[in-house]
Scaffold this motif. Structure first.
Motif, PDB file in Angstrom:
ATOM      1  N   UNK A  56     -56.309  43.711 -34.725  1.00 13.69           N
ATOM      2  CA  UNK A  56     -56.956  44.926 -35.226  1.00 13.69           C
ATOM      3  C   UNK A  56     -57.566  44.734 -36.608  1.00 13.69           C
ATOM      4  N   UNK A  57     -57.328  43.567 -37.227  1.00 13.96           N
ATOM      5  CA  UNK A  57     -57.914  43.280 -38.537  1.00 13.96           C
ATOM      6  C   UNK A  57     -57.053  43.668 -39.721  1.00 13.96           C
ATOM      7  N   UNK A  58     -55.763  43.942 -39.465  1.00 15.97           N
ATOM      8  CA  UNK A  58     -54.871  44.420 -40.522  1.00 15.97           C
ATOM      9  C   UNK A  58     -53.821  43.388 -40.960  1.00 15.97           C
ATOM     10  N   UNK A  59     -54.010  42.119 -40.606  1.00 16.28           N
ATOM     11  CA  UNK A  59     -52.990  41.117 -40.911  1.00 16.28           C
ATOM     12  C   UNK A  59     -52.805  40.910 -42.414  1.00 16.28           C
ATOM     13  N   UNK A  60     -53.848  41.204 -43.202  1.00 16.18           N
ATOM     14  CA  UNK A  60     -53.759  41.033 -44.655  1.00 16.18           C
ATOM     15  C   UNK A  60     -53.499  42.356 -45.374  1.00 16.18           C
ATOM     16  N   UNK A  61     -53.111  43.371 -44.611  1.00 14.42           N
ATOM     17  CA  UNK A  61     -52.775  44.646 -45.239  1.00 14.42           C
ATOM     18  C   UNK A  61     -51.308  44.643 -45.634  1.00 14.42           C
ATOM     19  N   UNK A  62     -50.912  45.639 -46.376  1.00 13.77           N
ATOM     20  CA  UNK A  62     -49.505  45.830 -46.724  1.00 13.77           C
ATOM     21  C   UNK A  62     -48.916  46.744 -45.657  1.00 13.77           C
ATOM     22  N   UNK A  63     -47.983  46.225 -44.830  1.00 14.11           N
ATOM     23  CA  UNK A  63     -47.482  47.058 -43.736  1.00 14.11           C
ATOM     24  C   UNK A  63     -46.003  46.820 -43.436  1.00 14.11           C
ATOM     25  N   UNK A  64     -45.422  47.830 -42.814  1.00 12.56           N
ATOM     26  CA  UNK A  64     -44.007  47.807 -42.434  1.00 12.56           C
ATOM     27  C   UNK A  64     -43.886  48.211 -40.969  1.00 12.56           C
ATOM     28  N   UNK A  65     -42.989  47.534 -40.238  1.00 17.12           N
ATOM     29  CA  UNK A  65     -42.755  47.828 -38.830  1.00 17.12           C
ATOM     30  C   UNK A  65     -41.348  48.397 -38.671  1.00 17.12           C
ATOM     31  N   UNK A  66     -41.258  49.631 -38.183  1.00 16.20           N
ATOM     32  CA  UNK A  66     -39.965  50.299 -38.016  1.00 16.20           C
ATOM     33  C   UNK A  66     -39.766  50.647 -36.544  1.00 16.20           C
ATOM     34  N   UNK A  67     -38.645  50.231 -35.989  1.00 16.20           N
ATOM     35  CA  UNK A  67     -38.339  50.514 -34.587  1.00 16.20           C
ATOM     36  C   UNK A  67     -37.417  51.719 -34.501  1.00 16.20           C
ATOM     37  N   UNK A  68     -37.747  52.649 -33.590  1.00 12.78           N
ATOM     38  CA  UNK A  68     -36.917  53.829 -33.347  1.00 12.78           C
ATOM     39  C   UNK A  68     -36.168  53.656 -32.029  1.00 12.78           C
ATOM     40  N   UNK A  69     -34.870  53.905 -32.053  1.00 17.05           N
ATOM     41  CA  UNK A  69     -34.023  53.724 -30.874  1.00 17.05           C
ATOM     42  C   UNK A  69     -33.456  55.033 -30.344  1.00 17.05           C
ATOM     43  N   UNK A  70     -33.948  56.163 -30.822  1.00 15.98           N
ATOM     44  CA  UNK A  70     -33.341  57.450 -30.452  1.00 15.98           C
ATOM     45  C   UNK A  70     -34.008  58.123 -29.267  1.00 15.98           C
ATOM     46  N   UNK A  71     -34.924  57.430 -28.602  1.00 10.73           N
ATOM     47  CA  UNK A  71     -35.584  57.978 -27.419  1.00 10.73           C
ATOM     48  C   UNK A  71     -35.396  57.024 -26.243  1.00 10.73           C
ATOM     49  N   UNK A  72     -35.606  57.537 -25.029  1.00  5.96           N
ATOM     50  CA  UNK A  72     -35.484  56.687 -23.848  1.00  5.96           C
ATOM     51  C   UNK A  72     -36.496  55.553 -23.874  1.00  5.96           C
ATOM     52  N   UNK A  73     -37.691  55.836 -24.383  1.00  7.89           N
ATOM     53  CA  UNK A  73     -38.695  54.783 -24.509  1.00  7.89           C
ATOM     54  C   UNK A  73     -38.666  54.234 -25.925  1.00  7.89           C
ATOM     55  N   UNK A  74     -38.451  52.935 -26.054  1.00  9.75           N
ATOM     56  CA  UNK A  74     -38.405  52.307 -27.364  1.00  9.75           C
ATOM     57  C   UNK A  74     -39.820  52.251 -27.951  1.00  9.75           C
ATOM     58  N   UNK A  75     -39.923  52.459 -29.242  1.00 10.62           N
ATOM     59  CA  UNK A  75     -41.237  52.417 -29.862  1.00 10.62           C
ATOM     60  C   UNK A  75     -41.139  51.992 -31.315  1.00 10.62           C
ATOM     61  N   UNK A  76     -42.248  51.480 -31.826  1.00  7.80           N
ATOM     62  CA  UNK A  76     -42.303  51.065 -33.226  1.00  7.80           C
ATOM     63  C   UNK A  76     -43.416  51.816 -33.948  1.00  7.80           C
ATOM     64  N   UNK A  77     -43.153  52.103 -35.204  1.00  9.48           N
ATOM     65  CA  UNK A  77     -44.152  52.694 -36.087  1.00  9.48           C
ATOM     66  C   UNK A  77     -44.600  51.621 -37.071  1.00  9.48           C
TER      67      UNK A  77
END
Length: 217
Positions: free
Chosen positions: A91-112
């Motif tokens: 997506x072109x964001x590899x040189x951005x400042x970013x954080x990956x957070x995984x949520x486990x409180x739903x039936x479907x796992x997802x990351x923000x």
């Protein structure tokens, strides 16, 4: 896997989102999987503001992506990290400042993924076509990592359908027919509004969705 691209936003919204993720982490229902700075999400407020400040022409220097797997698909943390980093690269964001957070409180796992729309050199990251490219990127990553295909109108992994799945085959058509009825529309929307995932993704209900996508919502 469904990828949701949020519209870029300002510092006030960034603070709210970071506080939200930290609260989830403190409750034990979320974990930070990756941080492009090597710090933790508690440091990201200052880090992201610092990077965004490298280009003071940007009015909305922050963005969020949500990658959601369907119910029943439980990706390992390492695979989620690989998918997230490859997604950001594509997506072109590899040189951005970013954080990956995984949520486990739903039936479907997802990351923000919280990110800056400015890279570490102060250059604006083009985001005009992010939503358009996002689907193409996910189709590519689904094949690369052998994760469940979420492309509209296609069966995932050519699975053989059992009797109950055949009954679900017509679910999308039936649901859209119900949405065209005023009384049924109110009842369906009331149910959907009880889903945190639906509120987060805000899908266009005029479009067709596979049964797997309905399960995610």
């Amino acid at each position: 896997m469904i990828a949701k691209v949020f519209k870029p936003f300002q510092e006030v919204e960034l603070n709210r989102k970071i506080d939200y993720h930290i609260a989830k982490i403190e409750k034990g229902v979320a974990r930070e999987l990756f941080n492009s700075t090597g710090d933790t999400i508690t440091d990201m407020r200052n880090n992201m503001l610092l990077v965004a400040g490298l280009n003071d022409r940007m009015k909305k220097p922050f963005i969020e992506f949500v990658l959601s797997s369907p119910v029943g698909e439980d990706l390992s943390d390492s695979k989620f990290i690989d998918v997230a980093n490859d997604y950001m690269q594509e997506m072109g964001y590899s040189e951005s400042c970013y954080s990956v957070v995984k949520h486990d409180d739903k039936d479907n796992k997802h990351i923000h993924i919280l990110a800056t729309t400015v890279d570490f050199n102060g250059v604006r990251i083009e985001d005009s076509w992010s939503e358009f490219y996002s689907g193409k990127v996910m189709r590519k990553l689904e094949k690369k990592y052998n994760i469940e295909v979420m492309e509209k109108g296609t069966a995932s992994h050519n699975k053989t359908l059992g009797e109950s799945q055949y009954r679900q085959y017509f679910f999308d058509t039936a649901l859209h027919k119900a949405l065209r009825s005023h009384n049924a529309n109110e009842r369906v929307n009331k149910i959907l509004l009880q889903s945190d995932t639906y509120l987060m993704l805000k899908p266009d209900l005029s479009k067709p969705y596979t049964n797997t996508e309905w399960k995610v919502m």
